[in-house]
Write a protein that holds these residues in place. Structure first.
Motif, PDB file in Angstrom:
ATOM      1  N   ILE A  24       1.608  -6.075   5.758  1.00 46.00           N
ATOM      2  CA  ILE A  24       1.512  -5.515   4.485  1.00 46.00           C
ATOM      3  C   ILE A  24       2.703  -4.410   4.388  1.00 46.00           C
ATOM      4  N   THR A  25       3.234  -4.461   3.278  1.00 46.19           N
ATOM      5  CA  THR A  25       4.422  -3.238   3.160  1.00 46.19           C
ATOM      6  C   THR A  25       3.482  -2.026   2.920  1.00 46.19           C
ATOM      7  N   ASP A  37      -0.283  -6.289  -5.434  1.00 44.76           N
ATOM      8  CA  ASP A  37       0.045  -7.290  -4.633  1.00 44.76           C
ATOM      9  C   ASP A  37       0.908  -8.230  -5.940  1.00 44.76           C
ATOM     10  N   LYS A  38       1.270  -9.567  -5.439  1.00 41.03           N
ATOM     11  CA  LYS A  38       1.934 -10.079  -6.396  1.00 41.03           C
ATOM     12  C   LYS A  38       1.297 -10.504  -7.575  1.00 41.03           C
ATOM     13  N   LEU A  98       1.041  -1.431  -0.035  1.00 41.72           N
ATOM     14  CA  LEU A  98      -0.056  -0.097   0.043  1.00 41.72           C
ATOM     15  C   LEU A  98       0.996   1.297  -0.070  1.00 41.72           C
ATOM     16  N   THR A  99       0.696   2.156  -0.854  1.00 40.66           N
ATOM     17  CA  THR A  99       1.270   3.530  -0.918  1.00 40.66           C
ATOM     18  C   THR A  99       0.350   4.601  -0.551  1.00 40.66           C
ATOM     19  N   TYR A 100       0.679   5.379   0.335  1.00 38.11           N
ATOM     20  CA  TYR A 100      -0.273   6.596   0.434  1.00 38.11           C
ATOM     21  C   TYR A 100       0.508   8.126  -0.126  1.00 38.11           C
ATOM     22  N   LYS A 101      -0.117   8.739  -0.932  1.00 45.35           N
ATOM     23  CA  LYS A 101       0.583   9.938  -1.429  1.00 45.35           C
ATOM     24  C   LYS A 101      -0.220  11.202  -0.774  1.00 45.35           C
ATOM     25  N   CYS A 102       0.336  11.923  -0.073  1.00 45.83           N
ATOM     26  CA  CYS A 102      -0.181  13.226   0.458  1.00 45.83           C
ATOM     27  C   CYS A 102      -0.180  14.364  -0.573  1.00 45.83           C
TER      28      CYS A 102
END
Length: 531
Positions: free
Chosen positions: A521-522, A424-425, A371-375
């Motif tokens: 989770i990464t 995910d993979k 998961l990537t959160y961008k502000c």
């Protein structure tokens, strides 16, 4: 709507017939301001049947003719602004600079969608931060009939009545629905006598007829699939015959990789559609169903009254025309996610297989989720706006944001817009959600949160949403959180989530204590904050 479909696409209605049409009063009503320097009324006179077909009522508000584009008569509460400009009224060497400058002013004072329709330009261009509808196609089709300068002093425009009729069709069926209503998500199409002439099970794969007109229709569907719409099949044929058609008939253009879901059986079409909707995790209201059999159409409508339908004509040219103008299929922006959506859905089958026999924690770890959160990432404003306007199931407040409103929130010191990316993979799902949070004194207000249907079902909704709130708490150093929620017809998934995980925060403030599960989770956070 089937009768209206026939009226608009099979009978070539005259201008008089269009003017005399009485639209339904049941559709939601929008206000559209027309800011202009020449007359728009000829367009308005014939637009209402097309808007009715799109499920829209409109009240048009007019400015006076204003070459200066002062915007003194701007109605800021309108849902859409149409900038209707005759560019021949400006000096050519100063025209572009002047229009750009006035659009910058307009965008600073008007946050809703703006549709610019320039007329009289020698070379079609685009303007910053607005959608442009150029009239080149109308001019090319009508040629000398494009203008009627003799009637200008009575009509208020050089455009002919026939040009205005064509423009009304484009606006009513394509541009206005695209700017005011959510896009459709899936197209479910029949095979026999819809994509070719013949019956697969009786005539055999070798003997069905695929004319050039049917090929044109197939190309249209393939292009829509490439634009990110789920293309699905619902056909009463043997599955083995369908697979043979897809694999061996070279001139059948819609090969297996184009389809998101294939239902080939002797089930009722309504049951197939429900299977498709469940697999895609979408509502039937987001589906367009195309079939040549009126009995199948009526049967499906009896089960799903708000599904969208095209009754495929025996002449595929007419079906193609209906598809080309069907409201909800016009994409004003292309996103990266449009290209990966189909592959992401196909990976869902693999995820379901992996899930068998595993606990929730084991399943999540096995997927290698990132998961990537961008502000406040400005480059994601367009995709966030698109998602805000088409998400209906996992959405908290049903706020529908224009790009300019997203940008404004991102640039304010008292708000945080989080773009949420999922991988995910098995697939890269891209930007799948957003959380828009404002600081109000000593509390945070979650103004809106929405998550794409493609991201649901992996068991990480808690991480996606509460993780975003946790990041906002650290960003503003505030623990109290109020979550705005508005119950609608279709957001039961969001309602259940809040009941399970944040019941005490619904429309009231209370502290939320949550930690990111980095052991499962990464998680990556970008945009000036480290946690």
């Amino acid at each position: 709507m089937l009768e209206l479909q026939k009226f608009l696409f099979e009978t070539e209605p005259s201008r008089k017939e269009l003017i005399n049409y009485i639209p339904s009063k049941e559709n939601p009503c929008y206000q559209i301001q027309v800011y202009r320097n020449h007359s728009f009324e000829l367009v308005e006179h014939t637009i209402f049947p097309y808007l009715d077909y799109a499920g829209i009522n409109v009240q048009f508000l007019y400015s006076d003719y204003d070459d200066s584009l002062s915007f003194f008569q701007l109605e800021s509460s309108s849902d859409l602004l149409i900038l209707w400009l005759d560019l021949e009224r400006y000096k050519e060497n100063k025209r572009e600079e002047f229009i750009e400058e006035r659009l910058t002013v307009l965008r600073s004072i008007y946050q809703k969608p703006i549709l610019c329709i320039p007329f009289g330009e020698k070379k079609a261009g685009s303007y910053t931060n607005v959608i442009c509808y150029h009239l080149d196609g109308v001019k090319e089709k009508l040629k000398k009939a494009y203008l009627d300068e003799r009637l200008e002093k009575w009509s208020g425009t050089k455009l002919s009545a026939e040009s205005c009729k064509m423009i009304a069709k484009e606006l009513g069926l394509k541009y206005i629905p695209a700017l005011l209503k959510p896009l459709l998500k899936a197209i479910v199409v029949d095979l026999d006598y819809t994509l070719y002439r013949g019956v697969l099970g009786e005539d055999g794969m070798e003997h069905i007829e695929i004319s050039e007109d049917y090929l044109f229709l197939q190309r249209q569907l393939k292009l829509l699939a490439e634009q990110g719409f789920f293309l699905c099949m619902a056909t009463k044929n043997e599955e083995k015959d369908v697979w043979e058609l897809l694999e061996k008939r070279e001139d059948f253009l819609l090969k297996k990789e184009v389809w998101s879901v294939i239902c080939a059986s002797w089930e009722e079409k309504a049951d197939m559609i429900q299977t498709i909707a469940d697999f895609l995790n979408i509502h039937t209201e987001s589906i367009l169903f195309i079939d040549d059999n009126i009995g199948e159409i009526l049967s499906v409508l009896s089960r799903y009254p708000r599904i969208h339908v095209i009754h495929a004509h025996e002449n595929p040219k007419i079906t193609s025309e209906m598809l080309a103008f069907y409201p909800g299929l016009m994409k004003l922006y292309q996103q990266k996610e449009d290209q990966i959506r189909s592959a992401d859905i196909k990976a869902k089958s693999e995820r379901l297989k992996m899930k068998q026999g595993l606990s929730k924690e084991e399943y999540i770890r096995s997927l290698d989720i990132r998961l990537t959160y961008k502000c406040n990432c400005l480059e994601n404003a367009s995709r966030i706006s698109e998602l805000a306007n088409k998400t209906n199931q996992f959405i908290f407040s049903y706020k529908r944001y224009h790009i300019s409103e997203i940008v404004d929130l991102m640039q304010r010191a008292d708000s945080l817009v989080l773009s949420i990316f999922l991988q995910d993979k098995l697939s890269d799902s891209g930007l799948i959600g957003s959380c828009l949070i404002k600081k109000e004194w000593d509390r945070l207000v979650v103004e809106e949160c929405f998550v794409s249907c493609r991201a649901l079902g992996r068991g990480i909704e808690e991480v996606i949403v509460l993780g975003a709130i946790y990041i906002a708490q650290q960003y503003f150093n505030i623990q109290k959180v109020k979550i705005l929620f508005c119950k609608g017809e279709r957001n039961k998934a969001a309602e259940k989530f809040l009941e399970d995980y944040a019941k005490e925060n619904i429309n009231q403030e209370k502290e939320i204590d949550y930690k990111l599960p980095r052991d499962q989770i990464t998680i990556k956070i970008e945009g000036g904050i480290e946690i």
